[in-house]
Design an enzyme around this catalytic site. Structure first.
Site, PDB file in Angstrom:
ATOM      1  N   ALA A   7      28.795  83.016 -12.856  1.00  0.00           N
ATOM      2  CA  ALA A   7      30.128  82.966 -13.355  1.00  0.00           C
ATOM      3  C   ALA A   7      30.103  84.289 -14.238  1.00  0.00           C
ATOM      4  CB  ALA A   7      30.106  81.783 -14.205  1.00  0.00           C
ATOM      5  N   GLU A   8      31.439  84.695 -14.368  1.00  0.00           N
ATOM      6  CA  GLU A   8      31.716  85.877 -15.239  1.00  0.00           C
ATOM      7  C   GLU A   8      33.157  85.783 -15.863  1.00  0.00           C
ATOM      8  OE1 GLU A   8      33.188  89.150 -12.021  1.00  0.00           O
ATOM      9  OE2 GLU A   8      31.045  88.776 -11.978  1.00  0.00           O
ATOM     10  N   GLY A   9      33.329  86.623 -16.777  1.00  0.00           N
ATOM     11  CA  GLY A   9      34.887  86.619 -17.339  1.00  0.00           C
ATOM     12  C   GLY A   9      35.121  85.540 -18.137  1.00  0.00           C
ATOM     13  N   ALA A  39      38.909  83.968 -13.686  1.00  0.00           N
ATOM     14  CA  ALA A  39      38.184  83.485 -14.837  1.00  0.00           C
ATOM     15  C   ALA A  39      39.121  83.938 -16.123  1.00  0.00           C
ATOM     16  CB  ALA A  39      37.081  84.182 -14.899  1.00  0.00           C
TER      17      ALA A  39
END
EC number: 5.3.3.21
Length: 280
Positions: free
Chosen positions: A153-155, A126
């Site tokens: 989802a992350e980043g 990400a």
């Protein structure tokens, strides 16, 4: 985990290297914090116009170090004796550290070049989406197994990775946890160039770094005015900053909810014990 990155200053270029080869350059919270501090340190150097981020070994980064993930909290109490199910723990660890590392990447003022010397996974995948230029080896692939691990989802992936990879391919990566190989990363424009002359030799990471530095010197060298590079990047990125600030917060608090459920911890423990294997 400490001492997992190095920084080298080479005139107008700063080189940050992830060097945790023993764990395929996986990083725990403190490793990601160290990386964020390297990024912020480079940002203060007026003589630097280009930041190169790469890694040693055959992986760029295997993402989060799953061996450091704790057992899922149940009826945990905070320091005040309030039963919060571990919320304070995750606020002080996951939420704070993820907010910080993501902000360090999307706010980095220098031209950010990422050299993917091999596969990039999870949070690391990400974060590299914020790069201005990405170069890769033929062995590179991108894997964001958030849905496989009970995460979200992350980043900044829900914004930056989708924009860089394209909605169709990003849906495959984020929703299906599908591995995206180097040729597809090139076709979609996620990477700018794949150095096909690399054939999988043991020292390819060293040769790859040399090739990327040569590319930087050729394409982003002294023939370009450094302050203009920085100024143009700032103008390109400025309309996105408010969106990224909001999405960063949304991602981490959605992630907090997942950790409070205990599902990701159980999936990480399965990985660490060998009970579950992802398609690395």
């Amino acid at each position: 985990m400490s001492g997992v990155t190095t920084v080298e200053y080479r005139g107008r270029v700063a080189v940050i290297t992830i060097c945790n080869e023993r764990k395929l350059n996986a990083l725990d919270l403190h490793g990601y914090y160290e990386l964020s501090e390297r990024m912020r340190e480079v940002a203060t150097h007026d003589e630097v116009y280009v930041t190169l981020l790469t890694a040693k070994g055959r992986f760029f980064s295997a993402g989060a170090d799953v061996s450091t993930i704790r057992d899922p909290p149940t009826t945990g109490e905070d320091d005040s004796g309030i039963a919060d199910g571990g919320r304070r723990q995750w606020l002080q660890s996951f939420v704070a550290f993820n907010l910080n590392i993501t902000q360090a990447f999307y706010s980095h003022p220098k031209i950010l070049v990422v050299g993917l010397n091999g596969p990039v996974v999870g949070l690391s995948a990400a974060l590299v989406s914020f790069a201005d230029f990405i170069y890769a080896t033929p062995s590179t692939f991108l894997l964001t197994p958030f849905s496989s691990l009970g995460l979200v989802a992350e980043g900044g992936a829900s914004r930056a990775l989708v924009q860089r990879l394209g909605v169709s391919k990003a849906n495959e990566a984020l929703l299906m946890s599908r591995r995206v190989p180097a040729d597809e990363l090139l076709q979609t424009g996620f990477v700018n160039k794949v150095f096909t002359e690399l054939k999988g030799a043991k020292d390819d990471d060293v040769r790859f770094k040399e090739l990327v530095l040569a590319e930087i010197d050729d394409k982003l060298g002294d023939h370009l005015v450094g302050d203009s590079l920085i100024g143009i990047k700032e103008l390109i990125r400025r309309p996105e900053i408010d969106v990224l600030e909001g999405q960063n917060a949304r991602e981490v608090f959605a992630g907090l909810g997942r950790f409070m459920s205990g599902v990701p911890q159980r999936e990480f423990l399965k990985l660490a014990s060998g009970e579950k294997r992802h398609k690395l």
